[in-house]
Scaffold this active site. Structure first.
Site, PDB file in Angstrom:
ATOM      1  N   TRP A 106      -4.739  -5.010   4.974  1.00  0.00           N
ATOM      2  CA  TRP A 106      -4.273  -4.329   4.757  1.00  0.00           C
ATOM      3  C   TRP A 106      -4.335  -3.546   3.557  1.00  0.00           C
ATOM      4  O   TRP A 106      -4.139  -2.054   3.964  1.00  0.00           O
ATOM      5  CB  TRP A 106      -2.284  -5.231   3.978  1.00  0.00           C
ATOM      6  CG  TRP A 106      -2.575  -5.716   5.291  1.00  0.00           C
ATOM      7  CD1 TRP A 106      -2.086  -6.785   5.707  1.00  0.00           C
ATOM      8  CD2 TRP A 106      -1.626  -5.061   6.288  1.00  0.00           C
ATOM      9  NE1 TRP A 106      -1.185  -7.767   6.682  1.00  0.00           N
ATOM     10  CE2 TRP A 106      -1.270  -6.120   7.549  1.00  0.00           C
ATOM     11  CE3 TRP A 106      -0.963  -4.222   6.871  1.00  0.00           C
ATOM     12  CZ2 TRP A 106      -0.042  -5.393   7.919  1.00  0.00           C
ATOM     13  CZ3 TRP A 106      -0.466  -3.553   7.798  1.00  0.00           C
ATOM     14  CH2 TRP A 106      -0.382  -4.554   8.677  1.00  0.00           C
ATOM     15  N   ASP A 175       0.036  -3.032  -3.251  1.00  0.00           N
ATOM     16  CA  ASP A 175       1.427  -3.345  -2.793  1.00  0.00           C
ATOM     17  C   ASP A 175       1.183  -4.536  -2.565  1.00  0.00           C
ATOM     18  O   ASP A 175       0.215  -5.564  -2.446  1.00  0.00           O
ATOM     19  CB  ASP A 175       0.143  -3.546  -1.225  1.00  0.00           C
ATOM     20  CG  ASP A 175       1.420  -3.852  -0.185  1.00  0.00           C
ATOM     21  OD1 ASP A 175       1.667  -4.291   0.202  1.00  0.00           O
ATOM     22  OD2 ASP A 175      -0.297  -3.965   0.912  1.00  0.00           O
ATOM     23  N   LYS A 199       9.706 -10.967   3.716  1.00  0.00           N
ATOM     24  CA  LYS A 199       8.803 -11.984   3.075  1.00  0.00           C
ATOM     25  C   LYS A 199       9.365 -12.608   2.359  1.00  0.00           C
ATOM     26  O   LYS A 199       9.486 -13.860   2.659  1.00  0.00           O
ATOM     27  CB  LYS A 199       7.124 -11.739   3.102  1.00  0.00           C
ATOM     28  CG  LYS A 199       6.368 -10.737   4.346  1.00  0.00           C
ATOM     29  CD  LYS A 199       5.075 -10.247   4.161  1.00  0.00           C
ATOM     30  CE  LYS A 199       4.803  -9.079   4.626  1.00  0.00           C
ATOM     31  NZ  LYS A 199       4.041  -9.869   6.099  1.00  0.00           N
TER      32      LYS A 199
HETATM   33  N1  PLP Z   1       0.771  -4.762   3.343  1.00  0.00           N
HETATM   34  C1  PLP Z   1       1.270  -5.984   3.024  1.00  0.00           C
HETATM   35  C2  PLP Z   1       0.602  -6.942   2.579  1.00  0.00           C
HETATM   36  C3  PLP Z   1       1.722  -6.437   4.473  1.00  0.00           C
HETATM   37  O1  PLP Z   1       1.741  -7.795   4.470  1.00  0.00           O
HETATM   38  C4  PLP Z   1       2.015  -5.704   5.699  1.00  0.00           C
HETATM   39  C5  PLP Z   1       2.713  -6.473   6.430  1.00  0.00           C
HETATM   40  O2  PLP Z   1       2.915  -7.308   7.268  1.00  0.00           O
HETATM   41  C6  PLP Z   1       2.244  -4.912   5.515  1.00  0.00           C
HETATM   42  C7  PLP Z   1       1.755  -3.924   4.039  1.00  0.00           C
HETATM   43  C8  PLP Z   1       2.936  -3.241   6.621  1.00  0.00           C
HETATM   44  O3  PLP Z   1       4.224  -3.300   6.298  1.00  0.00           O
HETATM   45  P1  PLP Z   1       5.381  -2.482   6.904  1.00  0.00           P
HETATM   46  O4  PLP Z   1       5.202  -4.072   8.525  1.00  0.00           O
HETATM   47  O5  PLP Z   1       6.392  -2.659   6.800  1.00  0.00           O
HETATM   48  O6  PLP Z   1       5.134  -1.509   7.771  1.00  0.00           O
END
Ligand code: PLP
Length: 351
Positions: A106, A175, A199
């Site tokens: 991520w 994040d 989550k």
């Molecule tokens: N950041 C993290 C740590 C994630 O686990 C995720 C998705 O699982 C995201 C960002 C991306 O999120 P989204 O699917 O809401 O764009």
């Protein structure tokens, strides 16, 4: 109402507290005896305004958010913030550059997205595998970067920071999509925190952004917000509050994850978690069977056996393989104990 017999260990969208689902069901057709659903309500109505205000004030209370921070409930997911962050922040200084820590899928995605908007400096030597956090003494932070970015919990690889990076005054961005409100956090150390709700604090559709006032330009009612997702988040925040708040969540999450890591650590190599002990995630526990590369046939057997017991979504991310147990806030100790019991039995049978 039938009691659910399935236990969802999915990485997200993830399990919601049963009481939240029941409340939403009860109020689905007519919210607060108004004769309409939250799904049908104007986002400018005073009734929705009350939901929005309550959600924000619960969030402020649970995370002790200082007054000079805005709380926004936006669309576009965590991924939307991968571009919103550099779009809004990378140009704060003339040379348009930002520092990134890349410790998993991520943060790697976020860094790649940011490259479209400015210069991205990865502050540590590139990692061969996403199984550890490079020691801060090896980081080269750029004092003139607009911000330092990191992903607090790498959902795919199960790597979690248990410390807040020191940035020597540079704006810190995190994040927290997959460990948001799973423990207390000192918001004042950050310029911006974002998290998708699906989550730990609600359902898909809404992303929380907590941003220091001097870095922000708008609030949640610029356009139509994800009203129903905000309402669900409000119910989850109430549930967290009644449970005892972020400290109670932290204790519960520590207890749950220790249960599974203890089994892995004492399995004589039957269960293998590649992540360094110092940064193992309490939220997402990836593991393989028998070796670091795993035994795919046996892993399939493990997943099939789990499904027979009603335990679903334990398959590891496709880029990693193996098993991944996600233990977000709504996963109970009993749910985790059921998994622990199964892991012990499976090992006994196949060791
Ligand atoms: N950041 C993290 C740590 C994630 O686990 C995720 C998705 O699982 C995201 C960002 C991306 O999120 P989204 O699917 O809401 O764009």
């Amino acid at each position: 109402m039938e009691q659910k017999s399935t236990i969802n260990f999915g990485a997200g969208p993830a399990k919601l507290p049963q009481s939240v689902l029941l409340q939403a069901q009860k109020e689905l057709l007519s919210y607060n005896s108004l004769g309409i659903s939250v799904l049908e309500m104007s986002h400018r109505s005073s009734d929705f305004g009350k939901i929005l205000n309550k959600t924000e004030s619960l969030m402020r209370e649970l995370l002790n958010i200082p007054d000079n921070y805005k709380v926004m409930f936006l669309q576009g997911g965590g991924s939307g913030q991968f571009s919103a962050v550099p779009l809004n922040l990378i140009g704060l200084k003339e040379d348009r550059c930002a520092d990134y820590l890349v410790t998993g899928t991520w943060s790697a995605k976020a860094a790649k997205e940011a490259e479209k908007y400015g210069k991205v400096n990865i502050v540590h030597p590139k990692l061969d595998s996403y199984t550890k956090i490079p020691d801060p003494s090896s980081w080269t932070l750029n004092p003139s970067a607009s911000y330092v970015y990191y992903c607090c919990n790498e959902t795919v690889h199960g790597v979690e920071y248990n410390f807040i990076p020191e940035t020597n005054g540079v704006v810190l961005v995190s994040d927290m999509s997959s460990n948001f409100l799973s423990r207390p956090v000192d918001v004042s150390k950050f310029g911006l925190i974002f998290a998708g709700a699906q989550k730990n604090v609600g359902c898909a559709g809404v992303t929380v952004v907590i941003v220091r006032e001097d870095l922000a330009e708008m609030n949640s009612l610029y356009n139509t917000p994800p009203c129903f997702s905000i309402y669900i988040m409000c119910l989850v925040l109430e549930w967290i509050k009644n449970y005892g708040g972020s400290v109670a969540m932290k204790n519960l999450n520590n207890q749950k994850s220790s249960l599974i890591y203890d089994i892995i650590n004492n399995s004589d190599g039957f269960y293998v978690c590649p992540v360094d002990q110092s940064c193992r995630s309490r939220m997402n526990i990836p593991f393989r069977l028998r070796t670091e590369e795993g035994d795919e046939a046996l892993e399939k057997k493990f997943l099939d056996g789990a499904a027979k017991r009603g335990m679903i979504s334990l398959k590891g991310h496709r880029s990693v393989g193996g098993i991944r147990a996600s233990l977000y806030n709504a996963v109970t100790l009993e749910d985790t104990e059921a998994l622990a019991t199964y892991m012990k039995e499976f090992q006994k049978e196949h060791m």
